[in-house]
Design an enzyme around this catalytic site. Structure first.
Site, short mmCIF file in Angstrom:
data_model
loop_
_atom_site.label_atom_id
_atom_site.label_comp_id
_atom_site.label_asym_id
_atom_site.label_seq_id
_atom_site.Cartn_x
_atom_site.Cartn_y
_atom_site.Cartn_z
CB VAL A 123 -14.95 -73.40 -113.02
CG1 VAL A 123 -16.29 -73.57 -112.33
CG2 VAL A 123 -14.12 -72.33 -112.32
CE1 TYR A 132 -8.30 -66.38 -116.28
CE2 TYR A 132 -7.90 -66.68 -118.61
CZ TYR A 132 -8.12 -67.21 -117.36
OH TYR A 132 -8.15 -68.57 -117.20
CB ILE A 149 -7.09 -71.82 -113.95
CG1 ILE A 149 -8.10 -71.34 -112.92
CG2 ILE A 149 -7.21 -71.10 -115.28
CD1 ILE A 149 -7.90 -69.89 -112.49
CD GLU A 209 0.28 -71.25 -122.91
OE1 GLU A 209 0.17 -72.43 -123.26
OE2 GLU A 209 1.30 -70.58 -123.10
CG ASN A 215 -12.01 -70.08 -122.43
OD1 ASN A 215 -13.08 -69.60 -122.08
ND2 ASN A 215 -11.31 -70.92 -121.68
#
Length: 150
Positions: free
Chosen positions: A72, A116, A70, A104, A109
């Site tokens: 951006v 999350y 995932i 994961e 990060n």
């Protein structure tokens, strides 16, 4: 600009592969990326006909979903597009009776981890020295979201 979720397929995979390469310190090969656009995987990108803001690749097995990748676009981070991607995934899970979402994430990060956790993901386990980084190896946090059905 009107944003939509557009299926990421072999026909438009260059869009996702570009976003993947721009956002990953150790990107997948083109073959691995393209392999993740066929069953049992599925992928979408967020954007319009002229702008590609983010994407995700996921895999569903029975009543569990794993977010494989995932991201951006770097210049668009902090504008809520990551949350839109996660919300889209959670909505998909609720509509398809998926009970758990797994992912994961690099321990460094913190922006992604905060996102999350704000949605309800919890750290389940740490994989030590899992990721290769510029300064050596880095731990991965394994996170899980229990999806509630209405």
């Amino acid at each position: 600009m009107s944003l939509e979720f557009i299926p990421l397929t072999s026909e438009n995979s260059a869009i996702g592969f570009e976003l993947h390469n721009l956002g990953q310190p150790n990107p997948w090969s083109r073959k691995i990326f393209d392999d993740c656009l066929s069953q049992p995987y599925f992928a979408f990108y967020l954007g319009s006909t002229s702008q590609y803001l983010g994407y995700f690749i996921a895999m569903q097995v029975v009543d569990e979903l794993t977010i494989m990748d995932i991201g951006v676009r770097k210049v668009e981070r902090g504008r809520g597009y990551g949350r839109l991607l996660i919300n889209y995934i959670v909505d998909y899970c609720e509509k398809n009776n998926i009970q758990q979402v797994w992912l994961e994430v690099r321990q460094s990060n913190t922006a992604a981890i905060n996102l999350y956790e704000s949605v309800g993901f919890n750290v389940i386990e740490t994989r030590h020295d899992y990721y290769v980084g510029a300064n050596g190896k880095e731990d991965a946090l394994i996170m899980c979201l229990q999806v509630c059905f209405n």
